[in-house]
Design a protein around this motif. Structure first.
Motif, PDB file in Angstrom:
ATOM      1  N   ASP A   1       0.624  -1.502   0.134  1.00  0.00           N
ATOM      2  CA  ASP A   1      -0.167  -0.146   0.249  1.00  0.00           C
ATOM      3  C   ASP A   1       0.548   1.216  -0.218  1.00  0.00           C
ATOM      4  N   VAL A   2       1.727   1.240  -1.466  1.00  0.00           N
ATOM      5  CA  VAL A   2       2.618   2.365  -0.798  1.00  0.00           C
ATOM      6  C   VAL A   2       1.807   3.516  -1.735  1.00  0.00           C
ATOM      7  N   ASP A   3       1.918   4.464  -1.374  1.00  0.00           N
ATOM      8  CA  ASP A   3       0.968   5.983  -1.701  1.00  0.00           C
ATOM      9  C   ASP A   3       1.820   6.555  -2.550  1.00  0.00           C
ATOM     10  N   GLN A   4       3.026   6.614  -3.364  1.00  0.00           N
ATOM     11  CA  GLN A   4       4.011   7.261  -3.995  1.00  0.00           C
ATOM     12  C   GLN A   4       6.181   6.454  -3.979  1.00  0.00           C
ATOM     13  N   ILE A   5       6.224   6.975  -5.506  1.00  0.00           N
ATOM     14  CA  ILE A   5       7.423   5.568  -5.863  1.00  0.00           C
ATOM     15  C   ILE A   5       8.544   7.088  -5.704  1.00  0.00           C
ATOM     16  N   VAL A   6       9.294   6.896  -5.582  1.00  0.00           N
ATOM     17  CA  VAL A   6      10.626   8.134  -5.652  1.00  0.00           C
ATOM     18  C   VAL A   6      11.650   7.458  -6.635  1.00  0.00           C
ATOM     19  N   MET A   7      12.269   7.637  -7.414  1.00  0.00           N
ATOM     20  CA  MET A   7      13.545   7.252  -7.838  1.00  0.00           C
ATOM     21  C   MET A   7      14.413   8.290  -8.554  1.00  0.00           C
TER      22      MET A   7
END
Length: 133
Positions: A95-101
């Motif tokens: 249930d991740v809300d956002q990916i930062v990569m």
């Protein structure tokens, strides 16, 4: 409301930049750093195809040292699989809300043969993805 951010990490400068971005821009959010052991990439790059126990101990120590600079702690996890698919699956399951990569990770032959993980994650993700140059 606390959000859950996922930061995929390898040993690249852009991955470190993505973690710094997440730590500085999202001071109240939960951050999980994920490292994917991609057996296919290791084979193309000529390296060993090791499992999750093959991650250098200093890798996550360096991640925590970066978090310490911001007075934060981060969760860490190691998964095996194809990089983009493993990142997306983890984000969905946890249930991740956002990916930062980072915009690009490792370079060389494996990157040319395998394509861009950041591009694939961005294209297939059902949640927001922030790409840090």
């Amino acid at each position: 409301m606390t959000r859950h951010l996922l930061v995929p990490m390898d040993d690249s400068e852009t991955a470190r930049g993505a973690l710094e971005h997440a730590l500085s821009i999202h001071p109240d959010d939960e951050i999980t750093v994920i490292h994917v052991i991609d057996d296919l990439e290791a084979g193309y790059a000529g390296g060993p195809a090791g499992g999750a126990d093959e991650v250098e101990p200093d890798f996550f120590a360096a991640v925590q040292a970066m978090a310490d600079e911001y007075g934060r702690s981060v969760d860490t996890t190691v998964v095996e699989g194809t990089s983009a698919d493993a990142i997306l699956e983890y984000a969905r399951d946890e249930d991740v809300d956002q990916i930062v990569m980072g915009s690009e990770g490792r370079s060389g032959v494996s990157r040319m043969l395998l394509g861009s993980v950041a591009e694939t994650v961005t294209r297939k993700s059902r949640i927001p993805v922030t790409i840090v140059p």
